[in-house]
Design a protein around this motif. Structure first.
Motif, PDB file in Angstrom:
ATOM      1  N   LEU A  33       0.830  -1.203   0.000  1.00 19.86           N
ATOM      2  CA  LEU A  33       0.000   0.000   0.000  1.00 19.86           C
ATOM      3  C   LEU A  33       0.869   1.259   0.000  1.00 19.86           C
ATOM      4  CD1 LEU A  33      -2.846   1.324   0.310  1.00 19.86           C
ATOM      5  CD2 LEU A  33      -2.427   1.269   2.786  1.00 19.86           C
ATOM      6  N   ALA A  34       1.910   1.254   0.807  1.00 22.58           N
ATOM      7  CA  ALA A  34       2.787   2.425   0.891  1.00 22.58           C
ATOM      8  C   ALA A  34       3.400   2.744  -0.463  1.00 22.58           C
ATOM      9  CB  ALA A  34       3.876   2.180   1.933  1.00 22.58           C
ATOM     10  N   ARG A  35       3.758   1.721  -1.219  1.00 18.90           N
ATOM     11  CA  ARG A  35       4.326   1.950  -2.556  1.00 18.90           C
ATOM     12  C   ARG A  35       3.273   2.481  -3.517  1.00 18.90           C
ATOM     13  NH1 ARG A  35       7.451  -3.857  -2.449  1.00 18.90           N
ATOM     14  NH2 ARG A  35       9.302  -3.199  -1.270  1.00 18.90           N
ATOM     15  N   LEU A  36       2.067   1.921  -3.457  1.00 13.20           N
ATOM     16  CA  LEU A  36       1.012   2.346  -4.374  1.00 13.20           C
ATOM     17  C   LEU A  36       0.585   3.793  -4.145  1.00 13.20           C
ATOM     18  CD1 LEU A  36      -1.228  -0.860  -4.246  1.00 13.20           C
ATOM     19  CD2 LEU A  36       0.005  -0.018  -6.253  1.00 13.20           C
ATOM     20  N   VAL A  37       0.570   4.207  -2.887  1.00 14.98           N
ATOM     21  CA  VAL A  37       0.047   5.527  -2.528  1.00 14.98           C
ATOM     22  C   VAL A  37       1.176   6.534  -2.313  1.00 14.98           C
ATOM     23  CG1 VAL A  37      -1.440   6.735  -0.861  1.00 14.98           C
ATOM     24  CG2 VAL A  37      -1.976   4.407  -1.505  1.00 14.98           C
TER      25      VAL A  37
ATOM     26  N   TYR B  98      -3.193  17.433  14.185  1.00 13.66           N
ATOM     27  CA  TYR B  98      -2.527  17.661  12.905  1.00 13.66           C
ATOM     28  C   TYR B  98      -3.044  18.909  12.192  1.00 13.66           C
ATOM     29  CZ  TYR B  98       0.023  13.221  12.881  1.00 13.66           C
ATOM     30  OH  TYR B  98       0.895  12.192  13.163  1.00 13.66           O
ATOM     31  N   GLY B  99      -4.222  19.379  12.569  1.00 17.33           N
ATOM     32  CA  GLY B  99      -4.794  20.553  11.921  1.00 17.33           C
ATOM     33  C   GLY B  99      -5.782  20.186  10.830  1.00 17.33           C
ATOM     34  N   HIS B 100      -6.560  21.174  10.395  1.00 18.58           N
ATOM     35  CA  HIS B 100      -7.648  20.926   9.446  1.00 18.58           C
ATOM     36  C   HIS B 100      -7.167  20.561   8.050  1.00 18.58           C
ATOM     37  CE1 HIS B 100     -10.693  22.157  12.293  1.00 18.58           C
ATOM     38  NE2 HIS B 100     -10.076  23.313  12.507  1.00 18.58           N
ATOM     39  N   ASP B 101      -5.966  20.992   7.678  1.00 19.94           N
ATOM     40  CA  ASP B 101      -5.524  20.854   6.288  1.00 19.94           C
ATOM     41  C   ASP B 101      -4.620  19.658   6.036  1.00 19.94           C
ATOM     42  OD1 ASP B 101      -6.919  23.178   5.648  1.00 19.94           O
ATOM     43  OD2 ASP B 101      -5.196  24.452   6.158  1.00 19.94           O
ATOM     44  N   ALA B 102      -4.180  18.977   7.073  1.00 18.12           N
ATOM     45  CA  ALA B 102      -3.240  17.869   6.891  1.00 18.12           C
ATOM     46  C   ALA B 102      -3.962  16.634   6.346  1.00 18.12           C
ATOM     47  CB  ALA B 102      -2.574  17.529   8.215  1.00 18.12           C
ATOM     48  N   PRO B 103      -3.477  16.029   5.261  1.00 20.68           N
ATOM     49  CA  PRO B 103      -4.083  14.790   4.767  1.00 20.68           C
ATOM     50  C   PRO B 103      -3.803  13.630   5.729  1.00 20.68           C
ATOM     51  CG  PRO B 103      -2.826  15.896   3.028  1.00 20.68           C
ATOM     52  CD  PRO B 103      -2.450  16.535   4.327  1.00 20.68           C
ATOM     53  N   LEU B 104      -4.867  13.007   6.212  1.00 14.54           N
ATOM     54  CA  LEU B 104      -4.759  11.857   7.113  1.00 14.54           C
ATOM     55  C   LEU B 104      -5.474  10.670   6.488  1.00 14.54           C
ATOM     56  CD1 LEU B 104      -5.544  13.475  10.602  1.00 14.54           C
ATOM     57  CD2 LEU B 104      -3.304  13.151   9.523  1.00 14.54           C
ATOM     58  N   GLY B 105      -4.939   9.483   6.712  1.00 14.51           N
ATOM     59  CA  GLY B 105      -5.560   8.272   6.195  1.00 14.51           C
ATOM     60  C   GLY B 105      -5.667   7.198   7.261  1.00 14.51           C
ATOM     61  N   PHE B 106      -6.660   6.337   7.107  1.00 16.67           N
ATOM     62  CA  PHE B 106      -6.854   5.200   8.000  1.00 16.67           C
ATOM     63  C   PHE B 106      -6.823   3.936   7.156  1.00 16.67           C
ATOM     64  CE2 PHE B 106      -9.948   2.557  10.646  1.00 16.67           C
ATOM     65  CZ  PHE B 106      -8.973   2.138  11.532  1.00 16.67           C
ATOM     66  N   ILE B 107      -5.880   3.050   7.436  1.00 14.11           N
ATOM     67  CA  ILE B 107      -5.708   1.820   6.673  1.00 14.11           C
ATOM     68  C   ILE B 107      -6.558   0.721   7.285  1.00 14.11           C
ATOM     69  CG2 ILE B 107      -4.048   0.071   5.936  1.00 14.11           C
ATOM     70  CD1 ILE B 107      -1.862   2.261   6.227  1.00 14.11           C
ATOM     71  N   ILE B 108      -7.417   0.111   6.448  1.00 16.74           N
ATOM     72  CA  ILE B 108      -8.246  -0.996   6.887  1.00 16.74           C
ATOM     73  C   ILE B 108      -8.242  -2.068   5.800  1.00 16.74           C
ATOM     74  CG2 ILE B 108      -9.751   0.405   8.343  1.00 16.74           C
ATOM     75  CD1 ILE B 108     -11.824   0.394   6.127  1.00 16.74           C
TER      76      ILE B 108
ATOM     77  N   HIS C 254      -9.081   9.972   5.104  1.00 13.45           N
ATOM     78  CA  HIS C 254      -9.333   9.079   3.985  1.00 13.45           C
ATOM     79  C   HIS C 254      -9.337   7.633   4.488  1.00 13.45           C
ATOM     80  CE1 HIS C 254      -8.604  12.452   1.338  1.00 13.45           C
ATOM     81  NE2 HIS C 254      -7.341  12.565   1.722  1.00 13.45           N
ATOM     82  N   LEU C 255     -10.008   6.760   3.771  1.00 11.95           N
ATOM     83  CA  LEU C 255      -9.943   5.327   4.049  1.00 11.95           C
ATOM     84  C   LEU C 255      -9.102   4.665   2.968  1.00 11.95           C
ATOM     85  CD1 LEU C 255     -13.646   4.522   5.049  1.00 11.95           C
ATOM     86  CD2 LEU C 255     -11.726   5.120   6.542  1.00 11.95           C
ATOM     87  N   LEU C 256      -8.058   3.976   3.381  1.00 16.57           N
ATOM     88  CA  LEU C 256      -7.163   3.260   2.476  1.00 16.57           C
ATOM     89  C   LEU C 256      -7.402   1.774   2.697  1.00 16.57           C
ATOM     90  CD1 LEU C 256      -3.908   5.313   3.216  1.00 16.57           C
ATOM     91  CD2 LEU C 256      -5.821   5.909   1.729  1.00 16.57           C
ATOM     92  N   VAL C 257      -7.970   1.113   1.714  1.00 14.53           N
ATOM     93  CA  VAL C 257      -8.479  -0.248   1.892  1.00 14.53           C
ATOM     94  C   VAL C 257      -7.543  -1.255   1.232  1.00 14.53           C
ATOM     95  CG1 VAL C 257     -10.455  -1.770   1.584  1.00 14.53           C
ATOM     96  CG2 VAL C 257     -10.818   0.703   1.867  1.00 14.53           C
ATOM     97  N   CYS C 258      -7.059  -2.212   2.016  1.00 15.11           N
ATOM     98  CA  CYS C 258      -6.213  -3.294   1.509  1.00 15.11           C
ATOM     99  C   CYS C 258      -7.079  -4.498   1.151  1.00 15.11           C
ATOM    100  CB  CYS C 258      -5.190  -3.710   2.555  1.00 15.11           C
ATOM    101  SG  CYS C 258      -3.942  -2.460   2.932  1.00 15.11           S
ATOM    102  N   ALA C 259      -6.709  -5.183   0.080  1.00 10.85           N
ATOM    103  CA  ALA C 259      -7.461  -6.361  -0.361  1.00 10.85           C
ATOM    104  C   ALA C 259      -7.351  -7.481   0.671  1.00 10.85           C
ATOM    105  CB  ALA C 259      -6.927  -6.835  -1.709  1.00 10.85           C
ATOM    106  N   ARG C 260      -8.440  -8.241   0.821  1.00 12.88           N
ATOM    107  CA  ARG C 260      -8.470  -9.411   1.680  1.00 12.88           C
ATOM    108  C   ARG C 260      -9.060 -10.576   0.893  1.00 12.88           C
ATOM    109  NH1 ARG C 260      -5.607  -6.765   4.441  1.00 12.88           N
ATOM    110  NH2 ARG C 260      -5.831  -6.182   6.628  1.00 12.88           N
ATOM    111  N   PRO C 261      -8.512 -11.771   1.034  1.00 14.61           N
ATOM    112  CA  PRO C 261      -9.031 -12.925   0.290  1.00 14.61           C
ATOM    113  C   PRO C 261     -10.501 -13.189   0.591  1.00 14.61           C
ATOM    114  CG  PRO C 261      -6.923 -13.449   1.310  1.00 14.61           C
ATOM    115  CD  PRO C 261      -7.357 -12.122   1.875  1.00 14.61           C
ATOM    116  N   GLY C 262     -11.299 -13.342  -0.457  1.00  9.89           N
ATOM    117  CA  GLY C 262     -12.698 -13.718  -0.295  1.00  9.89           C
ATOM    118  C   GLY C 262     -13.657 -12.587  -0.038  1.00  9.89           C
ATOM    119  N   TYR C 263     -13.186 -11.332  -0.080  1.00  6.74           N
ATOM    120  CA  TYR C 263     -14.056 -10.193   0.203  1.00  6.74           C
ATOM    121  C   TYR C 263     -14.180  -9.303  -1.028  1.00  6.74           C
ATOM    122  CZ  TYR C 263     -13.868 -11.334   5.171  1.00  6.74           C
ATOM    123  OH  TYR C 263     -13.996 -11.977   6.373  1.00  6.74           O
ATOM    124  N   GLY C 264     -15.382  -8.776  -1.242  1.00  5.08           N
ATOM    125  CA  GLY C 264     -15.630  -7.820  -2.304  1.00  5.08           C
ATOM    126  C   GLY C 264     -15.567  -6.406  -1.773  1.00  5.08           C
ATOM    127  N   ASP C 265     -16.085  -5.465  -2.567  1.00  8.76           N
ATOM    128  CA  ASP C 265     -16.038  -4.059  -2.154  1.00  8.76           C
ATOM    129  C   ASP C 265     -17.422  -3.413  -2.195  1.00  8.76           C
ATOM    130  OD1 ASP C 265     -16.363  -3.973  -4.845  1.00  8.76           O
ATOM    131  OD2 ASP C 265     -14.578  -2.780  -5.279  1.00  8.76           O
TER     132      ASP C 265
END
Length: 221
Positions: A28-32, A100-110, A132-143
């Motif tokens: 994920l870190a490489r992709l984003v 972090y303040g109102h303008d800082a980009p924050l993400g939550f990895i799930i 933001h929500l950063l979603v990692c793939a999991r086997p057997g789950y859709g979106d």
């Protein structure tokens, strides 16, 4: 780290942390193009079974695991472990937004599994108001979520462009094409209970710690 760089937080019980967690977040870190990932161990998650290992044991295992990684991308925030109450992600991100303040980009990895249960979390659908929500793939789950209204909520926030995550502070959902890794904490705990080896599933330093602590069984191997 540039002023507009996205800071991502990776929440979980990490009971124990394993290569599924680590390989997914590295991909994920490489992709984003993440410049910082902060592990955020839960204290008492309201929507899951209670952890087997204690808070300090899980914190130690996360520290051992990220110490084996080849760069300084990863750090730890133990604020949830210092609470005496249940870990509510919305409360945590309200605190983080204030810091972090109102303008800082924050993400939550799930993971995709957590995305599907988000409507059942405490104010789960309000999380994109703070990150933001950063979603990692999991086997057997859709979106797709559980009903049409929630799917509209999801699709209206979905982005395929990771650069947008760095350009605004919150509000987007990015489903990353990370590897689907067939490793789970529950399987590792079962292996220990049954006396089966976990080589290749968890970092060696974490495995040594589990053995020394006698975690998950009376005959850790």
């Amino acid at each position: 780290m540039s002023k507009s760089a996205l800071t991502a937080f990776y929440g979980g019980t990490f009971d124990p942390i394993h290569y599924g967690h680590l390989w997914s977040v590295i991909s994920l870190a490489r992709l984003v193009n993440l410049q910082q990932v902060i592990f955020l161990p839960n204290h008492v998650p309201p929507h899951q079974m209670q952890p087997v290992a204690g808070a300090q044991q899980r914190l130690t295992m996360v520290r051992l695991a990220i110490a084996e990684l080849p760069n300084s991308l990863f750090t730890i925030d133990d604020r949830e472990l210092r609470r005496s109450t249940i870990s509510r992600t919305l409360d945590t991100f309200q605190d983080l937004r204030h810091e972090y303040g109102h303008d800082a980009p924050l993400g939550f990895i799930i993971g995709q599994d957590s995305l599907l249960t988000l409507p059942q979390w405490y104010c789960g659908l309000a999380l994109p108001d703070f990150c933001h929500l950063l979603v990692c793939a999991r086997p057997g789950y859709g979106d797709e979520l559980d009903d049409e209204r929630n799917n509209f909520w999801f699709s209206s926030r979905l982005t395929r462009d990771p650069q947008k995550l760095h350009e605004q502070p919150a509000g987007l959902i990015y489903c990353a094409e990370t590897p689907e890794i067939f490793i789970s904490s529950s399987d590792i705990r079962a292996r220990y209970r049954e006396g089966r080896a976990c080589n290749g599933l968890i970092p060696p330093s974490v495995q040594d710690y589990i053995n020394k602590q006698g975690l998950y069984s009376n005959h850790a191997i």
